[in-house]
Enzyme design. Structure first.
Site, PDB file in Angstrom:
ATOM      1  N   HIS A   1      -3.178  10.866   0.579  1.00 35.62           N
ATOM      2  CA  HIS A   1      -2.621  10.677   1.912  1.00 35.62           C
ATOM      3  C   HIS A   1      -2.046  12.034   2.353  1.00 35.62           C
ATOM      4  O   HIS A   1      -0.868  12.177   2.611  1.00 35.62           O
ATOM      5  CB  HIS A   1      -1.569   9.562   1.916  1.00 35.62           C
ATOM      6  CG  HIS A   1      -1.369   8.915   3.256  1.00 35.62           C
ATOM      7  ND1 HIS A   1      -1.507   7.561   3.483  1.00 35.62           N
ATOM      8  CD2 HIS A   1      -1.022   9.439   4.461  1.00 35.62           C
ATOM      9  CE1 HIS A   1      -1.258   7.278   4.753  1.00 35.62           C
ATOM     10  NE2 HIS A   1      -0.957   8.403   5.373  1.00 35.62           N
TER      11      HIS A   1
ATOM     12  N   ARG B   1       0.852  -1.183   0.000  1.00 35.17           N
ATOM     13  CA  ARG B   1       0.000   0.000   0.000  1.00 35.17           C
ATOM     14  C   ARG B   1       0.892   1.240   0.000  1.00 35.17           C
ATOM     15  O   ARG B   1       1.654   1.463   0.942  1.00 35.17           O
ATOM     16  CB  ARG B   1      -0.913   0.002   1.228  1.00 35.17           C
ATOM     17  CG  ARG B   1      -1.706   1.271   1.345  1.00 35.17           C
ATOM     18  CD  ARG B   1      -2.694   1.281   2.516  1.00 35.17           C
ATOM     19  NE  ARG B   1      -3.337   2.577   2.541  1.00 35.17           N
ATOM     20  CZ  ARG B   1      -3.370   3.392   3.585  1.00 35.17           C
ATOM     21  NH1 ARG B   1      -2.856   3.030   4.747  1.00 35.17           N
ATOM     22  NH2 ARG B   1      -3.944   4.577   3.500  1.00 35.17           N
TER      23      ARG B   1
ATOM     24  N   GLU C   1      -7.716   8.328   6.075  1.00 38.59           N
ATOM     25  CA  GLU C   1      -8.027   8.990   7.349  1.00 38.59           C
ATOM     26  C   GLU C   1      -8.492  10.435   7.205  1.00 38.59           C
ATOM     27  O   GLU C   1      -7.867  11.357   7.742  1.00 38.59           O
ATOM     28  CB  GLU C   1      -6.808   8.955   8.266  1.00 38.59           C
ATOM     29  CG  GLU C   1      -6.324   7.557   8.599  1.00 38.59           C
ATOM     30  CD  GLU C   1      -5.243   7.559   9.685  1.00 38.59           C
ATOM     31  OE1 GLU C   1      -4.721   8.629  10.029  1.00 38.59           O
ATOM     32  OE2 GLU C   1      -4.931   6.473  10.187  1.00 38.59           O
TER      33      GLU C   1
ATOM     34  N   GLU D   1      -3.688  -0.161   8.070  1.00 38.66           N
ATOM     35  CA  GLU D   1      -2.536   0.259   8.883  1.00 38.66           C
ATOM     36  C   GLU D   1      -2.685  -0.264  10.294  1.00 38.66           C
ATOM     37  O   GLU D   1      -3.773  -0.204  10.878  1.00 38.66           O
ATOM     38  CB  GLU D   1      -2.437   1.796   9.010  1.00 38.66           C
ATOM     39  CG  GLU D   1      -1.899   2.498   7.805  1.00 38.66           C
ATOM     40  CD  GLU D   1      -1.840   4.017   7.985  1.00 38.66           C
ATOM     41  OE1 GLU D   1      -1.588   4.503   9.117  1.00 38.66           O
ATOM     42  OE2 GLU D   1      -2.055   4.715   6.988  1.00 38.66           O
TER      43      GLU D   1
ATOM     44  N   ASN E   1      -7.703   1.607   9.832  1.00 44.98           N
ATOM     45  CA  ASN E   1      -6.414   1.891  10.469  1.00 44.98           C
ATOM     46  C   ASN E   1      -6.646   1.922  11.970  1.00 44.98           C
ATOM     47  O   ASN E   1      -7.515   2.653  12.457  1.00 44.98           O
ATOM     48  CB  ASN E   1      -5.868   3.257  10.045  1.00 44.98           C
ATOM     49  CG  ASN E   1      -5.401   3.289   8.601  1.00 44.98           C
ATOM     50  OD1 ASN E   1      -5.452   2.281   7.898  1.00 44.98           O
ATOM     51  ND2 ASN E   1      -4.937   4.436   8.158  1.00 44.98           N
TER      52      ASN E   1
ATOM     53  N   TYR F   1      -4.613   2.152  15.803  1.00 44.87           N
ATOM     54  CA  TYR F   1      -3.408   2.293  16.627  1.00 44.87           C
ATOM     55  C   TYR F   1      -3.696   2.187  18.119  1.00 44.87           C
ATOM     56  O   TYR F   1      -2.958   1.557  18.848  1.00 44.87           O
ATOM     57  CB  TYR F   1      -2.708   3.637  16.327  1.00 44.87           C
ATOM     58  CG  TYR F   1      -2.052   3.626  14.953  1.00 44.87           C
ATOM     59  CD1 TYR F   1      -0.778   3.112  14.775  1.00 44.87           C
ATOM     60  CD2 TYR F   1      -2.738   4.074  13.831  1.00 44.87           C
ATOM     61  CE1 TYR F   1      -0.191   3.055  13.520  1.00 44.87           C
ATOM     62  CE2 TYR F   1      -2.158   4.018  12.571  1.00 44.87           C
ATOM     63  CZ  TYR F   1      -0.887   3.504  12.422  1.00 44.87           C
ATOM     64  OH  TYR F   1      -0.311   3.439  11.182  1.00 44.87           O
TER      65      TYR F   1
HETATM   66  C1  FCB Z   1      -1.590   7.262  10.604  1.00 43.41           C
HETATM   67  C2  FCB Z   1      -1.196   7.805   9.244  1.00 43.41           C
HETATM   68  C3  FCB Z   1       0.144   7.343   8.764  1.00 43.41           C
HETATM   69  C4  FCB Z   1       1.170   7.265   9.875  1.00 43.41           C
HETATM   70  C5  FCB Z   1       0.604   6.544  11.077  1.00 43.41           C
HETATM   71  C6  FCB Z   1       1.581   6.430  12.220  1.00 43.41           C
HETATM   72  O1  FCB Z   1      -2.548   8.080  11.185  1.00 43.41           O
HETATM   73  O2  FCB Z   1      -2.155   7.434   8.281  1.00 43.41           O
HETATM   74  O3  FCB Z   1       0.555   8.190   7.715  1.00 43.41           O
HETATM   75  O4  FCB Z   1       1.662   8.519  10.159  1.00 43.41           O
HETATM   76  O5  FCB Z   1      -0.545   7.187  11.520  1.00 43.41           O
END
Ligand code: FCB
Length: 438
Positions: free
Chosen positions: A118, A74, A163, A340, A281, A283
């Site tokens: 992006h 990607r 995002e 992600e 995505n 985190y």
């Molecule tokens: C996400 C982004 C990516 C990267 C990660 C850590 O929010 O999409 O570009 O910076 O965080």
């Protein structure tokens, strides 16, 4: 249990974070060039001018991917390379770069997954109002059409936006990312115009016979700090998790867009154009409390009972599983791809020449297990892309955080695979023997 047949393992990057070569072959400036060159915006004045020099070193980077054995890569296509002014003439040399990259990937047996936006908006469009302007949505659809015209015969998967919530929140509301505007709640038109851009782009891409089209959103489970703070958590959930998903999958906005004058009645049908997949995505979760002051309906509170990554983000794989379950119960979902997931740590190469990033291995292992539980429960997840292949320019944090499976020495551009690279390679190889018919 095994993974569904055809499950894709991948790695993810984005143009401004790795390419460098910002003035080459006719590329125009983007909002991130302007922002990173504005003193005080990015830690230590770092910019994406050189980044990982991927624009020149892409063959080496494709070889690193081939070494991992990933099924897919990607990456993002920089709009300012393809259409330097954001409208008008195409810069053929900009498209040539992605043409070479796509061919290189295919020659290595890696399926290209291209993100069209992006965060690197051509600066001339920002000068005309950027995502506050409805016209930017039409410009984006045109750019998507041009990219697909050249690449749709070989790109396997298209992601319209990455995002959009981050662009609205960090870019236009709080001003910590490009373009650095501090409009607070007045930034809401940027949400609608990005969603409209997505819907229009789906039509444009289909018009060029693009295969497999979707949208990637950022999701963060909302935890109330106390039962009394549930309204604050719900407000955050509406903004972070629903604002960019409800209109696409349900054809309606959550309450916070009620009576918004910039939403035209015909727009929702465009935004809700069926997509082939949803990109997720993930985190970290976020803890919310009732705000003591200010215009927002929530305050963010630190999560302290979990270990954290180098970004200070809490490591909570069970929140990833709960997110997947929530999405599944809230919507009649198209197939999901985890576009992600990853972590930064202050990885260094030791005297033995090895970057021992065991914490990353633990992070990925736990999150991939959470995803596998979701798959076992029947959630249709078709791929997982680790963020990121390489250490890279982490937006306002510059080059300080290291998110890569591969260490990058920015002085020499030397790439050194970390321990996690070998771990991910082995995981991919072993999962090949375990796939099951869907
Ligand atoms: C996400 C982004 C990516 C990267 C990660 C850590 O929010 O999409 O570009 O910076 O965080």
């Amino acid at each position: 249990m095994g993974l569904p047949e055809g499950f894709r393992w991948g790695v993810a990057t984005a143009a401004y974070q790795i390419e460098g070569a910002v003035g080459e072959d006719g590329r125009g400036p983007s909002t991130w060039d302007t922002f990173s060159h504005t003193p005080g915006r990015v830690r230590d004045g770092h910019t994406g001018d050189v980044a990982c020099d991927h624009y020149h070193r892409w063959p080496e980077d494709v070889a690193l991917m081939a070494g991992l054995g990933v099924d897919s890569y990607r990456f993002s296509i920089a709009w300012p390379r393809v259409q330097p002014a954001g409208s008008g003439p195409v810069n053929g040399k900009g498209l040539d770069f992605y043409d070479r990259l796509v061919d290189g990937l295919l020659a290595a047996g890696i399926a290209p997954a291209a993100t069209l936006y992006h965060w690197d908006l051509p600066q001339p469009l920002e000068d005309a109002g950027g995502w506050m302007e409805r016209d930017t949505a039409y410009r984006f659809a045109e750019f998507s059409y041009l990219a697909a015209e050249r690449l749709a015969d070989r790109v396997d998967m298209w992601i319209t936006l990455n995002e959009p919530v981050v662009v609205t929140a960090y870019g236009y509301a709080f001003g910590v990312y490009a373009p650095g505007r501090t409009l607070m709640l007045d930034a809401l038109p940027t949400a609608h115009h990005q969603l409209l851009a997505h819907g229009l782009a789906v039509h444009a891409l289909r018009g060029r016979n693009a295969r497999t089209i979707g949208l990637t959103n950022h999701y963060s489970p909302a935890w109330a700090a106390s039962p009394d703070d549930q309204p604050a958590a719900d407000a955050f959930d509406g903004f972070m998790n629903r604002l960019f998903t409800d209109p696409v999958l349900l054809g309606r906005y959550p309450d916070l867009m009620d009576d918004a004058p910039f939403v035209r009645s015909e727009d929702l049908a465009v935004i809700a154009t069926p997509i082939d997949f949803l990109g997720v995505n993930y985190y970290q979760p976020t803890r919310l409390a009732t705000p003591s002051e200010g215009p927002l309906p929530f305050d963010m509170v630190d999560i302290t009972e979990h270990p954290t990554t180098g970004m200070g983000w809490p490591i909570v794989p069970e929140a990833f599983l709960s997110l997947l379950r929530t999405l599944d119960s809230r919507y009649d979902l198209p197939p999901l791809y985890i576009t992600e997931n990853g972590c930064s740590f202050p990885d260094e190469i030791g005297p033995d020449g090895v970057a021992d990033d065991s914490s990353r291995i633990d992070f990925l292992d736990a999150h991939i297990k959470a995803m596998r539980t979701a798959i076992d429960e029947g959630i249709d997840i078709r791929g997982y892309y680790t963020w990121s292949l390489l250490d890279n320019f982490e937006w306002s944090e510059g080059y300080h955080p290291r998110f890569g499976l591969v260490h990058v020495d920015y002085e020499t551009q030397k790439r050194t695979p970390k321990k996690s690279y070998a771990w991910y390679r082995d995981l991919i190889a072993s999962s090949r023997t375990q796939t099951e018919p869907r």
